[in-house]
Scaffold this motif. Structure first.
Motif, PDB file in Angstrom:
ATOM      1  N   VAL A 117      30.292   8.747 -85.862  1.00  0.00           N
ATOM      2  CA  VAL A 117      29.350   9.563 -85.108  1.00  0.00           C
ATOM      3  C   VAL A 117      27.948   9.155 -85.558  1.00  0.00           C
ATOM      4  O   VAL A 117      27.717   8.931 -86.744  1.00  0.00           O
ATOM      5  N   HIS A 118      27.012   9.054 -84.612  1.00  0.00           N
ATOM      6  CA  HIS A 118      25.649   8.662 -84.956  1.00  0.00           C
ATOM      7  C   HIS A 118      24.929   9.834 -85.639  1.00  0.00           C
ATOM      8  O   HIS A 118      24.724   9.811 -86.845  1.00  0.00           O
ATOM      9  N   ALA A 119      24.564  10.857 -84.860  1.00  0.00           N
ATOM     10  CA  ALA A 119      23.902  12.036 -85.441  1.00  0.00           C
ATOM     11  C   ALA A 119      24.787  13.254 -85.211  1.00  0.00           C
ATOM     12  O   ALA A 119      25.406  13.388 -84.169  1.00  0.00           O
ATOM     13  N   GLU A 120      24.830  14.120 -86.208  1.00  0.00           N
ATOM     14  CA  GLU A 120      25.699  15.299 -86.150  1.00  0.00           C
ATOM     15  C   GLU A 120      24.871  16.558 -85.890  1.00  0.00           C
ATOM     16  O   GLU A 120      23.992  16.894 -86.689  1.00  0.00           O
ATOM     17  N   SER A 121      25.199  17.263 -84.809  1.00  0.00           N
ATOM     18  CA  SER A 121      24.546  18.556 -84.625  1.00  0.00           C
ATOM     19  C   SER A 121      25.255  19.637 -85.436  1.00  0.00           C
ATOM     20  O   SER A 121      24.713  20.725 -85.629  1.00  0.00           O
ATOM     21  N   ALA A 122      26.451  19.347 -85.937  1.00  0.00           N
ATOM     22  CA  ALA A 122      27.188  20.327 -86.736  1.00  0.00           C
ATOM     23  C   ALA A 122      26.511  20.593 -88.080  1.00  0.00           C
ATOM     24  O   ALA A 122      26.457  21.727 -88.546  1.00  0.00           O
ATOM     25  N   SER A 123      25.958  19.545 -88.690  1.00  0.00           N
ATOM     26  CA  SER A 123      25.389  19.679 -90.030  1.00  0.00           C
ATOM     27  C   SER A 123      23.969  19.142 -90.132  1.00  0.00           C
ATOM     28  O   SER A 123      23.353  19.204 -91.195  1.00  0.00           O
ATOM     29  N   GLY A 124      23.445  18.573 -89.040  1.00  0.00           N
ATOM     30  CA  GLY A 124      22.072  18.083 -89.046  1.00  0.00           C
ATOM     31  C   GLY A 124      21.868  16.791 -89.811  1.00  0.00           C
ATOM     32  O   GLY A 124      20.787  16.557 -90.346  1.00  0.00           O
ATOM     33  N   ILE A 125      22.898  15.941 -89.849  1.00  0.00           N
ATOM     34  CA  ILE A 125      22.731  14.677 -90.580  1.00  0.00           C
ATOM     35  C   ILE A 125      22.725  13.489 -89.618  1.00  0.00           C
ATOM     36  O   ILE A 125      23.153  13.582 -88.470  1.00  0.00           O
ATOM     37  N   LEU A 126      22.219  12.370 -90.144  1.00  0.00           N
ATOM     38  CA  LEU A 126      22.154  11.118 -89.391  1.00  0.00           C
ATOM     39  C   LEU A 126      22.869  10.054 -90.212  1.00  0.00           C
ATOM     40  O   LEU A 126      22.549   9.863 -91.389  1.00  0.00           O
ATOM     41  N   ASN A 127      23.830   9.385 -89.614  1.00  0.00           N
ATOM     42  CA  ASN A 127      24.509   8.299 -90.326  1.00  0.00           C
ATOM     43  C   ASN A 127      23.722   6.995 -90.181  1.00  0.00           C
ATOM     44  O   ASN A 127      23.037   6.791 -89.178  1.00  0.00           O
ATOM     45  N   LEU A 280      17.883  16.556 -84.140  1.00  0.00           N
ATOM     46  CA  LEU A 280      18.373  17.528 -83.149  1.00  0.00           C
ATOM     47  C   LEU A 280      18.384  18.937 -83.705  1.00  0.00           C
ATOM     48  O   LEU A 280      18.019  19.889 -83.025  1.00  0.00           O
ATOM     49  N   VAL A 281      18.872  19.039 -84.939  1.00  0.00           N
ATOM     50  CA  VAL A 281      18.839  20.317 -85.639  1.00  0.00           C
ATOM     51  C   VAL A 281      18.420  20.016 -87.068  1.00  0.00           C
ATOM     52  O   VAL A 281      18.697  18.944 -87.588  1.00  0.00           O
ATOM     53  N   THR A 282      17.704  20.978 -87.662  1.00  0.00           N
ATOM     54  CA  THR A 282      17.357  20.851 -89.078  1.00  0.00           C
ATOM     55  C   THR A 282      18.197  21.852 -89.838  1.00  0.00           C
ATOM     56  O   THR A 282      18.367  22.995 -89.399  1.00  0.00           O
ATOM     57  N   THR A 283      18.743  21.417 -90.965  1.00  0.00           N
ATOM     58  CA  THR A 283      19.571  22.324 -91.756  1.00  0.00           C
ATOM     59  C   THR A 283      18.969  22.546 -93.139  1.00  0.00           C
ATOM     60  O   THR A 283      18.430  21.632 -93.751  1.00  0.00           O
ATOM     61  N   VAL A 310      28.452  24.006 -88.893  1.00  0.00           N
ATOM     62  CA  VAL A 310      29.831  23.953 -88.414  1.00  0.00           C
ATOM     63  C   VAL A 310      30.602  22.921 -89.227  1.00  0.00           C
ATOM     64  O   VAL A 310      30.110  21.816 -89.453  1.00  0.00           O
ATOM     65  N   GLY A 311      31.792  23.295 -89.672  1.00  0.00           N
ATOM     66  CA  GLY A 311      32.675  22.337 -90.332  1.00  0.00           C
ATOM     67  C   GLY A 311      32.614  22.420 -91.847  1.00  0.00           C
ATOM     68  O   GLY A 311      31.769  23.119 -92.418  1.00  0.00           O
ATOM     69  N   PRO A 312      33.539  21.681 -92.500  1.00  0.00           N
ATOM     70  CA  PRO A 312      33.618  21.720 -93.959  1.00  0.00           C
ATOM     71  C   PRO A 312      32.299  21.308 -94.606  1.00  0.00           C
ATOM     72  O   PRO A 312      31.664  20.349 -94.178  1.00  0.00           O
ATOM     73  N   GLY A 313      31.880  22.033 -95.619  1.00  0.00           N
ATOM     74  CA  GLY A 313      30.649  21.716 -96.350  1.00  0.00           C
ATOM     75  C   GLY A 313      29.413  22.354 -95.750  1.00  0.00           C
ATOM     76  O   GLY A 313      28.363  22.381 -96.380  1.00  0.00           O
ATOM     77  N   ALA A 314      29.529  22.848 -94.525  1.00  0.00           N
ATOM     78  CA  ALA A 314      28.343  23.381 -93.838  1.00  0.00           C
ATOM     79  C   ALA A 314      28.312  24.913 -93.871  1.00  0.00           C
ATOM     80  O   ALA A 314      27.497  25.530 -93.208  1.00  0.00           O
ATOM     81  N   GLU A 315      29.188  25.507 -94.665  1.00  0.00           N
ATOM     82  CA  GLU A 315      29.369  26.966 -94.642  1.00  0.00           C
ATOM     83  C   GLU A 315      28.104  27.743 -95.022  1.00  0.00           C
ATOM     84  O   GLU A 315      27.898  28.845 -94.549  1.00  0.00           O
ATOM     85  N   ARG A 316      27.268  27.170 -95.887  1.00  0.00           N
ATOM     86  CA  ARG A 316      26.056  27.887 -96.327  1.00  0.00           C
ATOM     87  C   ARG A 316      24.806  27.347 -95.653  1.00  0.00           C
ATOM     88  O   ARG A 316      23.685  27.624 -96.079  1.00  0.00           O
TER      89      ARG A 316
END
Ligand SMILES: *Cc1c(COP(=O)(O)O)cnc(C)c1O
Length: 367
Positions: A117-127, A280-283, A310-316
């Motif tokens: 995945v390029h950019a994740e809206s689930a956790s706000g990261i960019l690969n 897309l989103v800032t976390t 959203v997803g594992p590791g993103a709970e907080r």
């Protein structure tokens, strides 16, 4: 919802058969590619499943990079088709590192496909897309990129990078309809797709698209056209072209920068460094005093969009949404005001004035 009358959506005129190919060409231009672009009459998750299902066969080995639930699903679809899948899991909710990818490729010389995945809206990261695709290219590996969220929010030059298969959806940064998606496919990827026993007569068959659309002069698409979605896609692309894709990308960059600087001024702990962050989103990590249930239970300010990761590791993680039409100074300001209100409510120390100054500075002096 106000009780509006939607009957005007009924009985739309036929979408002209010769209007599909120009749409595909416009999308190709946005992606910077001369590859074939398929129009898929379904939301982007189906396009991703179609790619995995159409590629899958038992003699293949794939490296599947997992940085969110989407990556897990992709690995699952490949496995279902008999592929030997090595799932490379990043630190939960963090980007994958180029070193980890290089090591995984070295460990499995049989790898023929790499998916990420390029950019994740689930956790706000960019690969680190460019470096990873370069690693794959060097080894002759076919690359599959889920760019559903990133297209329009980050630069995505399919041909310059040499991405074999890119899946996009109009519903995120491009601010278009969610009921359609598109896939760009290189010649090398077609060689892989055109194997002995590909899925046929299926919504998940890319070979069906090749035979029924590409090889028939790109007239009508497989299946009854989803007219409303195509009219909406046409309008969305027109709006993107009016703005210009690079300005759209820059607008997302400004929204991310303004959000980050305001949050830093508020003492927030941002989840990742700037160059690892999605536009897309800032976390940020929710302050200890605040429970996630308190955050998501209500709206903290009109026009804001603050949600849980959203997803594992993103709970907080608290997500500040600035995707698509929300990549604007107004929406960014509404998000920050809502966050200030949240901090006030839970008695977390902060300085709202400094935060607003930081936000304004980004927009007034974007350098
Ligand atoms: C949004 C998104 C999709 C599409 O999935 P939906 O949740 O159904 O909108 C696929 N991949 C990524 C990376 C996305 O952000």
């Amino acid at each position: 919802m106000p009780n509006r009358d939607w009957t005007f959506l009924l009985d739309p005129p036929a979408f002209p058969a010769d209007a599909y190919a120009p749409l595909a060409d416009q999308l190709a231009a946005l992606l910077g590619t001369r590859n074939d672009v398929l129009l898929i009459q379904a939301e982007a998750v189906l396009a991703l499943e179609a790619v995995a299902t159409s590629l899958a066969r038992p003699d293949l080995t794939a490296l599947n990079i997992v940085t969110s639930p989407y990556g897990s699903w992709f690995g699952g679809w490949l496995s279902r088709g008999g592929v030997h899948v090595n799932n490379l899991q990043a630190t939960p909710a963090k980007p994958i590192t180029t070193d980890a990818v290089a090591a995984a490729l070295d460990a499995e010389p049989e790898t023929k496909i790499l998916a990420l995945v390029h950019a994740e809206s689930a956790s706000g990261i960019l690969n680190p897309l460019e470096d990873i695709v370069a690693l794959a290219k060097k080894r002759g590996i076919i690359t599959v990129v889920d760019a559903v969220a990133s297209v329009g929010g980050h630069p995505l030059d399919v041909d310059r990078l040499g991405i074999d298969i890119a899946v996009i959806g109009p519903q995120k940064s491009l601010a278009g309809p969610a009921g359609l998606s598109a896939i760009s496919i290189s010649k090398a990827a077609w060689v892989f797709l055109d194997h002995d026993n590909p899925p046929r007569d299926s919504m998940l068959s890319l070979i069906d698209h090749k035979k029924q659309w590409l090889e028939k002069g790109r007239g009508s698409l497989p299946g009854t056209p989803a007219l409303l979605e195509f009219y909406a896609l046409q309008a969305a692309i027109q709006r993107v072209e009016q703005e210009g894709i690079s300005e759209m990308v820059a607008r997302h960059g400004r929204a991310a920068k303004a959000t980050r600087s305001a949050l830093q001024a508020l003492g927030a702990t941002l989840w990742v460094e700037k160059d690892q962050a999605s536009a897309l989103v800032t976390t940020a990590i929710l302050p200890e005093k605040i429970r996630m249930n308190d955050l998501v239970g209500r709206s903290w300010g009109s026009g804001s969009d603050l949600t849980a990761g959203v997803g594992p590791g993103a709970e907080r993680l608290i997500r500040f949404n600035h995707t698509g039409r929300r990549a604007s100074r107004e929406a960014v300001t509404a998000n920050i005001e809502a966050y200030v209100y949240l901090l006030e409510h839970f008695d977390v120390e902060h300085d709202a004035v400094v935060a607003h100054l930081a936000l304004s500075k980004t927009y007034e002096d974007p350098k």
